[in-house]
Design a protein around this motif. Structure first.
Motif, PDB file in Angstrom:
ATOM      1  N   ASP A 530       0.833  -1.202   0.000  1.00 11.61           N
ATOM      2  CA  ASP A 530       0.000   0.000   0.000  1.00 11.61           C
ATOM      3  C   ASP A 530       0.871   1.257   0.000  1.00 11.61           C
ATOM      4  N   ILE A 531       1.991   1.172   0.708  1.00 11.65           N
ATOM      5  CA  ILE A 531       2.859   2.349   0.842  1.00 11.65           C
ATOM      6  C   ILE A 531       3.688   2.565  -0.430  1.00 11.65           C
ATOM      7  N   SER A 532       4.260   1.474  -0.957  1.00  6.06           N
ATOM      8  CA  SER A 532       5.083   1.605  -2.174  1.00  6.06           C
ATOM      9  C   SER A 532       4.219   1.937  -3.380  1.00  6.06           C
ATOM     10  N   GLY A 533       3.010   1.385  -3.423  1.00  4.64           N
ATOM     11  CA  GLY A 533       2.049   1.724  -4.453  1.00  4.64           C
ATOM     12  C   GLY A 533       2.320   1.099  -5.807  1.00  4.64           C
ATOM     13  N   VAL A 534       1.535   1.532  -6.777  1.00  5.94           N
ATOM     14  CA  VAL A 534       1.657   1.051  -8.141  1.00  5.94           C
ATOM     15  C   VAL A 534       1.542   2.262  -9.065  1.00  5.94           C
ATOM     16  N   VAL A 535       2.008   2.082 -10.298  1.00  7.48           N
ATOM     17  CA  VAL A 535       1.885   3.144 -11.281  1.00  7.48           C
ATOM     18  C   VAL A 535       0.541   2.998 -11.981  1.00  7.48           C
ATOM     19  N   GLY A 536      -0.278   4.011 -11.825  1.00  4.71           N
ATOM     20  CA  GLY A 536      -1.597   3.980 -12.431  1.00  4.71           C
ATOM     21  C   GLY A 536      -1.685   4.894 -13.633  1.00  4.71           C
ATOM     22  N   GLU A 537      -2.913   5.155 -14.056  1.00  5.44           N
ATOM     23  CA  GLU A 537      -3.144   5.982 -15.236  1.00  5.44           C
ATOM     24  C   GLU A 537      -2.625   7.398 -15.047  1.00  5.44           C
ATOM     25  N   TYR A 538      -2.664   7.864 -13.809  1.00  4.97           N
ATOM     26  CA  TYR A 538      -2.261   9.244 -13.536  1.00  4.97           C
ATOM     27  C   TYR A 538      -0.975   9.316 -12.699  1.00  4.97           C
ATOM     28  N   GLY A 539      -0.148   8.276 -12.802  1.00  4.85           N
ATOM     29  CA  GLY A 539       1.117   8.280 -12.064  1.00  4.85           C
ATOM     30  C   GLY A 539       1.070   7.338 -10.878  1.00  4.85           C
ATOM     31  N   LEU A 540       1.927   7.579  -9.908  1.00 14.08           N
ATOM     32  CA  LEU A 540       2.029   6.707  -8.742  1.00 14.08           C
ATOM     33  C   LEU A 540       0.771   6.809  -7.881  1.00 14.08           C
ATOM     34  N   GLU A 541       0.228   5.641  -7.537  1.00 16.85           N
ATOM     35  CA  GLU A 541      -0.909   5.569  -6.628  1.00 16.85           C
ATOM     36  C   GLU A 541      -0.521   4.722  -5.429  1.00 16.85           C
ATOM     37  N   ASN A 542      -0.577   5.309  -4.254  1.00 15.77           N
ATOM     38  CA  ASN A 542      -0.389   4.545  -3.032  1.00 15.77           C
ATOM     39  C   ASN A 542      -1.403   5.030  -2.000  1.00 15.77           C
ATOM     40  N   ILE A 543      -1.319   4.517  -0.805  1.00 16.09           N
ATOM     41  CA  ILE A 543      -2.326   4.826   0.204  1.00 16.09           C
ATOM     42  C   ILE A 543      -2.344   6.310   0.531  1.00 16.09           C
ATOM     43  N   PHE A 544      -1.181   6.962   0.412  1.00 14.96           N
ATOM     44  CA  PHE A 544      -1.098   8.390   0.738  1.00 14.96           C
ATOM     45  C   PHE A 544      -1.752   9.254  -0.346  1.00 14.96           C
ATOM     46  N   THR A 545      -1.523   8.918  -1.606  1.00 17.74           N
ATOM     47  CA  THR A 545      -2.154   9.691  -2.676  1.00 17.74           C
ATOM     48  C   THR A 545      -3.663   9.479  -2.687  1.00 17.74           C
ATOM     49  N   LEU A 546      -4.085   8.238  -2.379  1.00 15.01           N
ATOM     50  CA  LEU A 546      -5.522   7.963  -2.321  1.00 15.01           C
ATOM     51  C   LEU A 546      -6.171   8.738  -1.174  1.00 15.01           C
ATOM     52  N   MET A 547      -5.460   8.796  -0.038  1.00 13.22           N
ATOM     53  CA  MET A 547      -5.972   9.532   1.108  1.00 13.22           C
ATOM     54  C   MET A 547      -6.066  11.023   0.787  1.00 13.22           C
ATOM     55  N   SER A 548      -5.048  11.543   0.103  1.00 15.43           N
ATOM     56  CA  SER A 548      -5.037  12.961  -0.245  1.00 15.43           C
ATOM     57  C   SER A 548      -6.204  13.300  -1.170  1.00 15.43           C
ATOM     58  N   MET A 549      -6.461  12.432  -2.148  1.00 17.98           N
ATOM     59  CA  MET A 549      -7.580  12.669  -3.065  1.00 17.98           C
ATOM     60  C   MET A 549      -8.913  12.621  -2.311  1.00 17.98           C
ATOM     61  N   PHE A 550      -9.019  11.686  -1.377  1.00 22.40           N
ATOM     62  CA  PHE A 550     -10.258  11.573  -0.606  1.00 22.40           C
ATOM     63  C   PHE A 550     -10.483  12.822   0.239  1.00 22.40           C
ATOM     64  N   GLN A 551      -9.439  13.319   0.872  1.00 23.43           N
ATOM     65  CA  GLN A 551      -9.561  14.534   1.674  1.00 23.43           C
ATOM     66  C   GLN A 551     -10.036  15.711   0.819  1.00 23.43           C
ATOM     67  N   GLY A 552      -9.496  15.796  -0.381  1.00 16.82           N
ATOM     68  CA  GLY A 552      -9.909  16.875  -1.278  1.00 16.82           C
ATOM     69  C   GLY A 552     -11.369  16.767  -1.673  1.00 16.82           C
ATOM     70  N   LYS A 553     -11.841  15.544  -1.949  1.00 18.81           N
ATOM     71  CA  LYS A 553     -13.237  15.335  -2.318  1.00 18.81           C
ATOM     72  C   LYS A 553     -14.172  15.693  -1.162  1.00 18.81           C
ATOM     73  N   VAL A 554     -13.755  15.330   0.047  1.00 24.29           N
ATOM     74  CA  VAL A 554     -14.588  15.623   1.213  1.00 24.29           C
ATOM     75  C   VAL A 554     -14.755  17.132   1.371  1.00 24.29           C
ATOM     76  N   LYS A 555     -13.639  17.855   1.272  1.00 22.89           N
ATOM     77  CA  LYS A 555     -13.706  19.308   1.410  1.00 22.89           C
ATOM     78  C   LYS A 555     -14.556  19.928   0.298  1.00 22.89           C
ATOM     79  N   ARG A 556     -14.385  19.414  -0.915  1.00 25.32           N
ATOM     80  CA  ARG A 556     -15.160  19.935  -2.044  1.00 25.32           C
ATOM     81  C   ARG A 556     -16.651  19.665  -1.881  1.00 25.32           C
ATOM     82  N   ASP A 557     -17.016  18.422  -1.546  1.00 26.69           N
ATOM     83  CA  ASP A 557     -18.428  18.046  -1.513  1.00 26.69           C
ATOM     84  C   ASP A 557     -19.153  18.571  -0.279  1.00 26.69           C
ATOM     85  N   LEU A 558     -18.401  18.848   0.787  1.00 29.17           N
ATOM     86  CA  LEU A 558     -19.008  19.506   1.945  1.00 29.17           C
ATOM     87  C   LEU A 558     -19.021  21.021   1.784  1.00 29.17           C
ATOM     88  N   LYS A 559     -18.397  21.488   0.688  1.00 27.51           N
ATOM     89  CA  LYS A 559     -18.332  22.927   0.384  1.00 27.51           C
ATOM     90  C   LYS A 559     -17.727  23.717   1.530  1.00 27.51           C
TER      91      LYS A 559
END
Length: 570
Positions: A530-559
């Motif tokens: 999970d930490i080392s991650g894999v290379v996805g369509e948009y670059g490196l994906e690991n637990i930290f990048t997924l968490m960062s994206m989730f945090q951004g979505k939460v802030k956006r959708d809660l306005k």
């Protein structure tokens, strides 16, 4: 030999909990109506059973208080023989005012009036499990008259086992219930008190396993019990008296009134079957609440052990049956008819608050209002007439069985949930600050966060080379489990005078905290992959990048940007 008797008016069979001691107690109908204010709640074998029994109690109250006021005086236009009255000769407006005055009078008294018990004395012979008019049953002659010759009682066919009648077992003779609540030797044993409760429950929650049907000119499919078809809604009070009163809907939203006739007032069972053959919908609440799914006959042996014969009755179409107050509705897109909503195994974990708009009757995102449950309309009427205070806390509950599907439709799981909310909030005036619309928008926003979390869980499952759908579904259920109690607490904290925007912001911050905590729990179980991650369509994906994206979505959708709230990245 003395004839056996078990009369529900005088023999104890209804299980309740006492207010002051919380001790369980079993009471008769007369005891219950005389002391309903002293009992906290119905406490039968299952919540579905309590609801079925409650509807019988409401049928009694609806019948009495639609004919007589709280002083036992008949309303103007009520026949001297209301049992056989087939049409009300009343002025609708005057009748409605009289009904509301009666309801308010009884509610303020804090106990039921003497004419309820007088009614039970009048029809005591219809509430005996034995005798010429056995309760919720028919005689041998009546049963044999409407079934095929090879299904008559003397031949012993067409029976339903007690273990199938008992919904805590729900076992057919073909498929054993391995994890039943009773041992094999006890599955077909019931006391008379238990039998009375399960007879009522079976009529409301019958499946479609029966092979015997009443003989009709046209073929028909066995119908499930009416209550089984509903995603129910009812009000819970602080006592049995309050619960019964809050659910005692005396005024129809359509302002159409028919004489109230529960099934036990029917003198001619053949006429009842004929009416059912024509698939006529009940035109009064008492009839609907006591509607039979099956024609039952009980044969008793010398040890008073029952053999139960069952014949399916024709059902009736469920669209636009607005006389039913205890259901939420859904709109049929093809026919534009309103149909009682049902709960399936796919929505078992869906809490009531997530369908808030269905209970209030709003769907602002769709543009068309849903039909309000009749019960909610009634409570709103009481509040608008200042009979119920705006500061009164209302508890709306739902209970139903989720079935296993065709062909048997046997009950599988019992669902129960509730929400509590101030009357002044749920019945807020239709203004720019209309509370229900605010709440519905908050729920839509919260469920968007739920979608974000599901997407996050799907990505984590893919990262871990798991089947992502079941992994995400499990985590999603857990996430909503975290949300349920906090949201219900927020809902009950609202008041009619509260600052809408501040209250909404309070929930946004709570929702963000819950969402980030749930995602961090997933992170805390990360593997090296999970930490080392894999290379996805948009670059490196690991637990930290997924968490960062989730945090951004939460802030956006809660306005939260609009609120000027900084994102907690820790």
């Amino acid at each position: 030999m003395e004839k056996p008797t078990f009369n529900l008016t005088t023999d104890p069979w209804i299980k309740v909990t006492e207010c002051h001691t919380n001790a369980p107690r079993t009471v008769s109908l007369i005891e219950l109506f005389e002391h309903a204010q002293d009992y906290r709640q119905l406490a039968g074998d299952m919540r579905t059973q309590d609801l079925a029994v409650m509807r019988v109690l409401l049928a009694i109250l609806t019948t009495v208080y639609s004919r007589y006021d709280g002083n036992g005086q008949p309303y103007r236009g009520i026949d001297k023989d209301p049992v056989h009255q087939r049409k009300l000769d009343v002025d609708p407006e005057a009748y409605e005012d009289a009904l509301l005055k009666t309801w308010e009078q009884v509610f303020k008294m804090g106990h039921f009036s003497a004419n309820v018990v007088q009614y039970l004395h009048q029809f005591a012979d219809r509430f005996d499990l034995f005798g010429a008019h056995p309760f919720y049953q028919v005689t041998t002659e009546d049963y044999d008259a409407v079934v095929a010759e090879n299904k008559r009682v003397a031949l012993g066919k067409g029976t339903v086992a007690i273990k199938q009648l008992n919904r805590r077992v729900s076992e057919s003779n073909n498929t054993p219930a391995i994890f039943a609540s009773r041992a094999d030797m006890e599955k077909n044993q019931l006391t008379l008190a238990e039998l009375a409760r399960w007879l009522i429950t079976y009529q409301n929650f019958a499946g479609t396993t029966d092979k015997t049907k009443v003989e009709t000119a046209d073929k028909f499919s066995s119908s499930m019990g009416w209550l089984y078809k509903l995603n129910s809604v009812y009000a819970d009070g602080q006592t049995v008296f309050e619960t019964l009163m809050l659910n005692l809907v005396l005024i129809n939203e359509k302002h159409k009134y028919a004489p109230q006739h529960p099934v036990w007032e029917c003198d001619d069972m053949q006429a009842y079957v004929d009416r059912r053959e024509m698939q006529r919908r009940p035109d009064n609440v008492a009839d609907l609440y006591t509607n039979w799914a099956r024609l039952l006959h009980i044969e008793w042996d010398e040890q008073q052990q029952p053999t139960i014969f069952s014949a399916a009755l024709p059902g009736f179409e469920s669209d636009n049956v607005f006389i039913e107050p205890m259901t939420i509705w859904r709109r049929d897109k093809k026919t534009e008819d309103d149909i009682p909503a049902t709960r399936s195994s796919f929505t078992m974990s869906r809490a009531m608050w997530r369908n808030f708009g269905s209970y209030v009757g709003i769907t602002p995102t769709a543009g068309d209002d849903l039909r309000q449950p009749g019960l909610v309309w009634w409570l709103n009427l009481l509040k608008s007439r200042k009979i119920l205070a705006a500061s009164r806390r209302l508890s709306l509950a739902s209970v139903t069985f989720v079935g296993g599907g065709a062909p048997a439709n046997l009950p599988m799981i019992e669902y129960h949930d509730d929400i509590q909310i101030m009357a002044g909030v749920i019945f807020d005036a239709h203004t720019d600050d209309y509370w229900p619309v605010y709440i519905d928008k908050v729920i839509t926003m919260t469920q968007k966060i739920g979608t974000d979390f599901y997407s996050f869980a799907m990505s984590v499952g893919t990262l871990r080379r798991m089947d992502p759908k079941p992994f995400a579904a499990k985590l999603s259920d857990q996430f909503y489990g975290r949300l349920n109690e906090p949201f219900k607490d927020w809902l009950v904290s609202l008041t009619a005078t509260a600052d809408r925007d501040q209250s909404v912001l309070d929930w946004k911050l709570t929702a963000r905290q819950i969402a980030l905590a749930a995602a961090k729990d997933v992170m805390n179980h990360s593997s090296p992959r999970d930490i080392s991650g894999v290379v996805g369509e948009y670059g490196l994906e690991n637990i930290f990048t997924l968490m960062s994206m989730f945090q951004g979505k939460v802030k956006r959708d809660l306005k939260l940007q609009e609120e000027g709230i900084k994102q907690d990245e820790s």
